[in-house]
Design an enzyme around this catalytic site. Structure first.
Site, PDB file in Angstrom:
ATOM      1  N   LEU A   1     -15.572  10.043  11.323  1.00 12.32           N
ATOM      2  CA  LEU A   1     -14.125   9.933  11.119  1.00 12.32           C
ATOM      3  C   LEU A   1     -13.772   9.941   9.628  1.00 12.32           C
ATOM      4  CD1 LEU A   1     -11.278   9.110  12.486  1.00 12.32           C
ATOM      5  CD2 LEU A   1     -11.886   6.786  11.783  1.00 12.32           C
TER       6      LEU A   1
ATOM      7  N   HIS B   1       0.075  -9.954   8.105  1.00 13.71           N
ATOM      8  CA  HIS B   1      -0.767  -8.910   7.507  1.00 13.71           C
ATOM      9  C   HIS B   1      -2.224  -9.125   7.910  1.00 13.71           C
ATOM     10  CE1 HIS B   1       2.680  -7.512   5.421  1.00 13.71           C
ATOM     11  NE2 HIS B   1       2.752  -8.517   4.562  1.00 13.71           N
TER      12      HIS B   1
ATOM     13  N   ASP C   1       3.822  -0.893  10.884  1.00  8.10           N
ATOM     14  CA  ASP C   1       4.947  -1.738  10.482  1.00  8.10           C
ATOM     15  C   ASP C   1       5.162  -2.884  11.472  1.00  8.10           C
ATOM     16  OD1 ASP C   1       7.027  -2.475   8.822  1.00  8.10           O
ATOM     17  OD2 ASP C   1       8.500  -1.209   9.822  1.00  8.10           O
TER      18      ASP C   1
HETATM   19  C1  IPE Z   1       6.518   1.193   5.532  1.00  6.45           C
HETATM   20  O1  IPE Z   1       6.968  -0.024   5.976  1.00  6.45           O
HETATM   21  C2  IPE Z   1       5.324   1.020   4.657  1.00  6.45           C
HETATM   22  C3  IPE Z   1       4.107   0.578   5.325  1.00  6.45           C
HETATM   23  C4  IPE Z   1       3.955   0.370   6.592  1.00  6.45           C
HETATM   24  C5  IPE Z   1       2.984   0.383   4.455  1.00  6.45           C
HETATM   25  P1  IPE Z   1       8.142  -0.790   5.245  1.00  6.45           P
HETATM   26  O2  IPE Z   1       8.384  -2.040   6.002  1.00  6.45           O
HETATM   27  O3  IPE Z   1       7.850  -0.932   3.805  1.00  6.45           O
HETATM   28  O4  IPE Z   1       9.362   0.233   5.416  1.00  6.45           O
HETATM   29  P2  IPE Z   1      10.914  -0.021   5.348  1.00  6.45           P
HETATM   30  O5  IPE Z   1      11.195  -0.824   4.117  1.00  6.45           O
HETATM   31  O6  IPE Z   1      11.288  -0.762   6.581  1.00  6.45           O
HETATM   32  O7  IPE Z   1      11.522   1.342   5.337  1.00  6.45           O
HETATM   33  C1  IPE Z   2       4.032  -3.487   7.374  1.00  7.14           C
HETATM   34  O1  IPE Z   2       4.581  -4.655   7.844  1.00  7.14           O
HETATM   35  C2  IPE Z   2       2.958  -3.753   6.342  1.00  7.14           C
HETATM   36  C3  IPE Z   2       3.359  -3.404   4.977  1.00  7.14           C
HETATM   37  C4  IPE Z   2       4.451  -2.803   4.625  1.00  7.14           C
HETATM   38  C5  IPE Z   2       2.447  -3.807   3.928  1.00  7.14           C
HETATM   39  P1  IPE Z   2       5.836  -5.311   7.141  1.00  7.14           P
HETATM   40  O2  IPE Z   2       5.360  -6.264   6.124  1.00  7.14           O
HETATM   41  O3  IPE Z   2       6.759  -4.283   6.655  1.00  7.14           O
HETATM   42  O4  IPE Z   2       6.481  -6.096   8.360  1.00  7.14           O
HETATM   43  P2  IPE Z   2       8.007  -6.192   8.703  1.00  7.14           P
HETATM   44  O5  IPE Z   2       8.526  -4.820   8.834  1.00  7.14           O
HETATM   45  O6  IPE Z   2       8.664  -6.953   7.596  1.00  7.14           O
HETATM   46  O7  IPE Z   2       8.028  -6.938   9.997  1.00  7.14           O
HETATM   47 MG    MG Z   3       8.361  -3.324   7.463  1.00  7.77          MG
END
Ligand code: IPE
Ligand code: IPE
Ligand code: MG
Length: 237
Positions: free
Chosen positions: A127, A33, A16
């Site tokens: 892995l 990303h 995240d």
């Molecule tokens: C969790 O992250 C999902 C992934 C890392 C793929 P999110 O950014 O979607 O989670 P929330 O919305 O903060 O809970």
């Molecule tokens: C996690 O990073 C990746 C996915 C959920 C696809 P985020 O896109 O949630 O990044 P933040 O949390 O908004 O910074």
């Molecule tokens: Mg996020």
């Protein structure tokens, strides 16, 4: 560090913080990303070096469809690009690739690529790399329940046979070792519908570091945290 000695076999990561990483730099979220994909490669390589058996990465949740359409499309494109670009390397590194999640919702092209990639790497012995894409812990449990009901209706399974171990076999992580350590980057201290059943006794490690900044040293720090834990599984020592 001897991974075997410390009983660390399965690491699951909630990757995240990509969006915030980009926004902090005045860039569009998608760029975060893309940068996050670089971290994925580093962490996979390091896991292989450290002889981790299973790495499960949360790439897209069942809730992430609620994001702006363009971001979702970009994420799908990145997923396809990453698979196409890396499948040779994945195979070369003897990785067994598995996509866990509801792939039915993906485009035909992406679905085909997923099936092919899984097939090509299915006999690899290194892995085990699970990519959780369109994955939700609740979705997975419901799918498991549906499969169990069907098996009962067909007469292949009896209600009395459904023990915890049996139920685990109906999840997308069937036949894998339990999750020892969950890492979440990006500062949130929540599970966000990641592996629910599987993390009942996992150690949980949260760090504020955003996923694109997460380094091999940070990964080692998470592993050191794991080493420092006393796992009791309900017993007393
Ligand atoms: C969790 O992250 C999902 C992934 C890392 C793929 P999110 O950014 O979607 O989670 P929330 O919305 O903060 O809970
Ligand atoms: C996690 O990073 C990746 C996915 C959920 C696809 P985020 O896109 O949630 O990044 P933040 O949390 O908004 O910074
Ligand atoms: Mg996020």
């Amino acid at each position: 560090m001897n991974i075997k000695k410390i009983n660390l076999h399965h690491i699951a990561i909630i990757m995240d913080g990509n969006g915030r990483w980009a926004q902090k730099r005045g860039k569009i979220r998608t760029l975060g990303h893309k940068e996050g994909f670089k971290t994925v490669k580093k962490i996979i390589k390091f896991s292989i070096e450290k002889k981790i058996k299973i790495l499960t990465l949360y790439a897209f949740s069942t809730e992430n469809w609620k994001r702006p359409r363009l971001e979702v499309i970009e994420l799908m494109n990145l997923f396809l690009f990453a698979l196409k670009k890396e499948i040779k390397n994945i195979n070369k590194y003897n990785i067994q690739l598995k996509i866990i999640g509801n792939v039915d919702s993906f485009s035909k092209n992406l679905k085909n690529y997923i099936y092919q990639s899984e097939k090509i790497t299915s006999n690899n012995t290194g892995l085990i790399l699970n990519i959780a894409a369109n994955y939700g812990g609740r979705w997975d449990i419901l799918e498991g329940i549906k499969k169990i009901i069907l098996a009962i209706e067909k007469g292949d399974l009896k209600v009395s046979q459904i023990k915890e171990k049996k139920f685990s076999q109906y999840l997308s992580t069937a036949n894998l070792l339990p999750v020892d350590l969950v890492i979440r980057t990006g500062g949130e201290k929540r599970i966000s519908n990641f592996l629910l059943w599987e993390i009942a006794y996992s150690e949980l490690y949260f760090t504020d570091i955003l996923w694109p900044d997460f380094s091999v040293l940070d990964f080692e720090e998470a592993i050191n945290f794991f080493i420092s834990r006393k796992r009791r599984f309900g017993k007393i020592r």
